[in-house]
Design an enzyme around this catalytic site. Structure first.
Site, mmCIF file in Angstrom:
data_model
loop_
_atom_site.group_PDB
_atom_site.id
_atom_site.type_symbol
_atom_site.label_atom_id
_atom_site.label_comp_id
_atom_site.label_asym_id
_atom_site.label_seq_id
_atom_site.Cartn_x
_atom_site.Cartn_y
_atom_site.Cartn_z
ATOM 1 N N CYS A 178 6.410 7.811 1.458
ATOM 2 C CA CYS A 178 5.523 8.496 0.737
ATOM 3 C C CYS A 178 4.732 7.577 0.022
ATOM 4 O O CYS A 178 3.248 7.789 -0.140
ATOM 5 C CB CYS A 178 5.976 9.689 0.032
ATOM 6 S SG CYS A 178 7.362 9.156 -1.188
ATOM 7 N N HIS A 208 8.762 11.406 -5.564
ATOM 8 C CA HIS A 208 7.854 11.570 -4.401
ATOM 9 C C HIS A 208 6.550 11.061 -4.835
ATOM 10 O O HIS A 208 5.694 11.723 -5.756
ATOM 11 C CB HIS A 208 8.010 12.880 -3.824
ATOM 12 C CG HIS A 208 7.176 13.148 -2.598
ATOM 13 N ND1 HIS A 208 7.464 12.434 -1.364
ATOM 14 C CD2 HIS A 208 6.147 14.014 -2.297
ATOM 15 C CE1 HIS A 208 6.535 12.948 -0.507
ATOM 16 N NE2 HIS A 208 5.738 13.903 -0.900
ATOM 17 N N ASN A 258 -0.389 15.905 0.361
ATOM 18 C CA ASN A 258 0.892 15.428 0.373
ATOM 19 C C ASN A 258 1.130 14.720 2.101
ATOM 20 O O ASN A 258 -0.087 14.874 2.454
ATOM 21 C CB ASN A 258 1.956 16.502 0.391
ATOM 22 C CG ASN A 258 3.173 16.422 0.353
ATOM 23 O OD1 ASN A 258 3.778 15.296 0.223
ATOM 24 N ND2 ASN A 258 4.070 17.375 0.167
#
Length: 348
Positions: A157, A291, A311
């Site tokens: 991520c 994250h 995202n």
């Protein structure tokens, strides 16, 4: 008990075999199901078959499919119960609906390195004044955001978040929007850990020192390999440094976002986050961030302020791959810890 279980399995197999004949009964509403789908096992199996087709799911045998169906039912029950309780946002079926929350966390969330807040940077953005800020910002509308990507089974991520910020500032400064290589960061940022976590700041530092290749020249494969940056041809995008946003402060983050997309971190391990479908998210998360994502705007809807987040779980999650997280005023970590640790690339 064995007879009942065997009968249930036979029923499951029968409906799985012939369920395609009645897939039209399944109503994929905005949350991916209708209340009628909850009325019988047969309807649930038909819904599951429709969901499998939608997300291209395949299982190795009937036992695994039955196991995933049980998890699917549990997630659906949770989604339906939560949607009756919460206001302002809603949950729905997505590609993660056959994963338990523990499996989801293991595959997609992981954790950030313990020293993620203590990383090098060249300047700090501190501006708490929100009086003269634009009422809303959306870098997508300004053509500075590339399509939503999927990190796959790789805790990368941090690389996706970094790349999105560099793509954004490069568009702002040069007028050119190009897709850049997350894989190069996974392979070549030796201060990070490839598919086992990494740093926003060191990956931004890598880009400032080395530049970064186009995604088409160094494509993403969702696993770490030997760095090939010196063997890849073609143009590179380079930046000039790394900036950090003042921590735990709404005004500073909004000011930074008004200038360019910003890499931020959130706590994403909860079931609400896993099953988020739309609306302004303000529930069921703490501030133990795990994250990295990208803030590409902010605004208000229905009187509620939000941060617009890109995202890296594909366009099927959330609002076409995005989530709006409720803003929290003043000095605080923010909802899901979104104000805790934010970095951006500097480009002259």
């Amino acid at each position: 008990m064995a007879i009942i279980c065997s009968f249930s399995k036979l029923l499951f197999v029968a409906i799985c075999l012939f369920g395609h004949m009645s897939l039209s009964y399944c109503d994929f509403s905005i949350v991916g199901y209708s209340q009628d789908d909850l009325t019988s096992t047969e309807r649930l199996i038909q819904l599951f078959n429709s969901w499998m087709l939608k997300h291209n799911k395949n299982y190795k045998n009937v036992d695994e499919k039955l196991y995933r169906f049980e998890i699917f039912k549990d997630n659906l029950k949770y989604i339906d119960e939560r949607n009756k309780m919460i206001n302002g946002y809603w949950l729905g079926l997505n590609e993660f609906s056959d994963l338990s929350n523990d499996e989801f966390k293991e595959k997609y969330v992981g954790s950030l390195p313990e020293d993620y807040t203590n990383q090098p940077y060249d300047e700090e953005f501190v501006n708490e004044d929100i009086v003269d800020l634009p009422e809303s910002v959306d870098w997508r509308a300004k053509g500075a955001v590339t399509p939503v990507k999927h990190q796959g089974y790789c805790e990368s991520c941090w690389a996706f978040s970094t790349v999105a910020t560099v793509e954004g500032i490069n568009k702002i400064k040069t007028g050119n929007l190009v897709e850049l290589s997350e894989q190069e960061l996974v392979d070549c940022d030796k201060q990070s850990y490839g598919c086992n976590r990494g740093y926003q700041s060191t990956s931004l530092q890598y880009v400032a020192q080395n530049g970064i290749h186009l995604r088409a020249k160094y494509p993403y494969i969702a696993k770490q390999q030997t760095c090939r940056a010196n063997q890849v041809g073609g143009p590179k995008v380079k930046t000039n440094g790394v900036g950090r946003v003042q921590s735990n402060n709404e005004g500073s983050l909004l000011n930074a976002i008004a200038h360019q997309p910003v890499s931020v971190v959130v706590e994403s391990a909860g079931r609400d986050f896993q099953n988020y479908k739309g609306g302004i998210f303000e529930g069921s998360c703490g501030t133990k961030v795990d994250h990295a994502v990208t803030a590409v705007g902010y605004g208000k809807s229905g009187g509620k302020g939000y941060i617009l987040i890109k995202n890296s779980w594909g366009p099927g999650w959330g609002e076409n791959g995005y989530i709006r997280i409720r803003r929290a005023s003043g000095n605080s970590p923010g909802v899901c810890g979104v104000y805790r640790s934010s970095y951006y690339p500097i480009k002259n």
